[in-house]
Design an enzyme around this catalytic site. Sequence first.
Site, mmCIF file in Angstrom:
data_model
loop_
_atom_site.group_PDB
_atom_site.id
_atom_site.type_symbol
_atom_site.label_atom_id
_atom_site.label_comp_id
_atom_site.label_asym_id
_atom_site.label_seq_id
_atom_site.Cartn_x
_atom_site.Cartn_y
_atom_site.Cartn_z
ATOM 1 N N VAL A 52 0.838 -1.202 0.000
ATOM 2 C CA VAL A 52 0.000 0.000 0.000
ATOM 3 C C VAL A 52 0.874 1.253 0.000
ATOM 4 C CG1 VAL A 52 -1.761 1.299 1.268
ATOM 5 C CG2 VAL A 52 -1.887 -1.198 1.171
ATOM 6 N N CYS A 53 1.993 1.190 0.719
ATOM 7 C CA CYS A 53 2.838 2.379 0.904
ATOM 8 C C CYS A 53 3.263 3.064 -0.398
ATOM 9 C CB CYS A 53 4.062 2.032 1.746
ATOM 10 S SG CYS A 53 3.660 1.514 3.428
ATOM 11 N N PRO A 54 3.751 2.325 -1.404
ATOM 12 C CA PRO A 54 4.169 3.034 -2.617
ATOM 13 C C PRO A 54 3.023 3.726 -3.339
ATOM 14 C CG PRO A 54 4.240 0.652 -2.964
ATOM 15 C CD PRO A 54 4.046 0.881 -1.493
ATOM 16 N N GLU A 56 0.584 5.340 -1.899
ATOM 17 C CA GLU A 56 0.405 6.624 -1.219
ATOM 18 C C GLU A 56 1.556 7.577 -1.532
ATOM 19 O OE1 GLU A 56 -1.851 5.975 2.893
ATOM 20 O OE2 GLU A 56 0.151 5.102 2.898
ATOM 21 N N ILE A 57 2.769 7.064 -1.411
ATOM 22 C CA ILE A 57 3.956 7.910 -1.562
ATOM 23 C C ILE A 57 4.027 8.506 -2.962
ATOM 24 C CG2 ILE A 57 6.480 7.883 -1.561
ATOM 25 C CD1 ILE A 57 6.238 5.645 0.619
#
EC number: 1.11.1.24
Length: 199
Positions: A52-54, A56-57
């Site tokens: 999920v993190c990439p 958002e980033i």
Amino acid sequence: MISGPNCLRVGQLAPDFSATAVYDQEFKTLKLSDLKNKYIVLFFYPLDFTFVCPTEITAFSDKYNAFSELNTEVLGVSVDSEYSHLAWLQTDRESGGLGDLSYPLVSDLKKEISAAYNVLNSDGVALRGLFIIDPKGIIQYSTINNLEFGRSVEETLRVLQAIQYVQSHPDEVCPANWKPGDKTMNPDPIKSKNYFAAA
């Protein structure tokens, strides 16, 4: 190095910190208080090289110009090292990496920043905390998601615009779902009727 209260609330001074960040493929020392006179979107994410993190980033990076036009700096923070950040930045998006970003990623390897902002979970990683800090260093907005679902960059931008509007128009407040150009209201029992009558 970090200084700040143990329990954070909206309306309080954001804890200052100094840490190593990766920006433009270089390691740099970043101090939050050096960004005075700017709004700051400070967001925490669990770990590099995850799922999920990439999304958002990179979404924040793709919208960076919209934030920049609002005198706002974006900072991403995780408990990974600066070397992990750099390796992830050097991995292209098609392979789950970040590619080039328009803002710094901060290393919180000692977990001091995450602890100061009360986003550190029992496993030692940061929850998806997000804070909007005004140019006086005051936290105007905060939200914390669990690990499994991402945040809305568009909603962050909308809230930022609402914060800036009410700070520049102290006699007005923004109703639900307000966007620039929408009607605001006067926080007065009589004058607010004008808004409700037109709604």
